[in-house]
Design an enzyme around this catalytic site. Structure first.
Site: not given
Ligand SMILES: [Zn+2]
Length: 205
Positions: A33-34, A84, A88, A175
């Site tokens: 993620d991210d 995503h 955020h 992440h």
């Molecule tokens: Zn995230």
């Protein structure tokens, strides 16, 4: 505190979200993620390549705008892409129309059929809005949270958590972020070596 393994009750309360994949195969679903960002995302791609592993990257739209070349690399290497949001956003604290708008803005870049709500926080009304806007959208949660974002967690403990908690069909969250990198760069190569030795394969969602 956060649970490494998602409690069964949480899964039961949200049955139309996807928490793990029960297809009987000895497969682990790694998710990142991210990202995408320089250094960290290419580091992940390189480790995945060593095991011929496919994974899923839940990208922040804003990062795709800033680092299109890293995004292209993720796609070119055959990994799955998930949305995503663009910025955020935390669902519980965001108005539904703004949440949908931010999702759509990101999806203009990502063209994804997978979505993971940042922080795992999303309202039922937002689930409905997103799935109406994009029929067939799968909302992907997780069954194992690595805790790589936790700056108080040692890399050794993070590895132990992940190895002790993960079984076939689990969806594991890491992440590709600067914050997580200290733990990620220790844990990911070691975890993948152990899983590989135990006969697991790695699939994209
Ligand atoms: Zn995230």
């Amino acid at each position: 505190m956060y649970p490494v393994k998602t409690p069964w009750l949480v899964k039961k309360l949200y049955p139309n979200l996807i928490w793990n994949i029960n297809n009987g195969s000895r497969c682990i679903y790694l998710t990142f993620d991210d990202g995408p960002i320089p250094i960290v995302t290419p580091f992940v791609l390189n480790i995945l390549k060593q095991y011929e592993a496919k994974a899923t990257f839940f990208c922040i739209g804003d990062n795709v705008t800033k680092h299109p070349e890293v995004f292209e690399q993720v796609k070119n290497e055959g990994h799955a892409i998930g949305n995503h949001t663009f910025n955020h956003l935390k669902g519980w604290k965001t108005k539904d129309n703004l949440y949908l708008e931010n999702f759509l803005k990101a999806n203009g870049l990502l063209h994804a059929n997978l979505f993971r709500p940042p922080y795992g926080r999303i309202k039922r009304s937002q689930i409905k809005l997103l799935q109406n806007a994009r029929p067939g959208l799968k909302i992907i949660m997780w069954s194992v949270l690595s805790g790589d974002f936790d700056i108080n967690l040692t890399p050794e403990k993070c590895l132990e958590n992940v190895i002790n908690s993960t079984k076939s069909g689990d969806i594991v969250v890491f992440h590709d972020s600067l914050k997580a990198f200290d733990r990620l760069q220790y844990v990911l190569p070691r975890a993948m070596e152990i899983w590989n030795a135990r006969g697991f394969t790695f699939g994209a969602l």
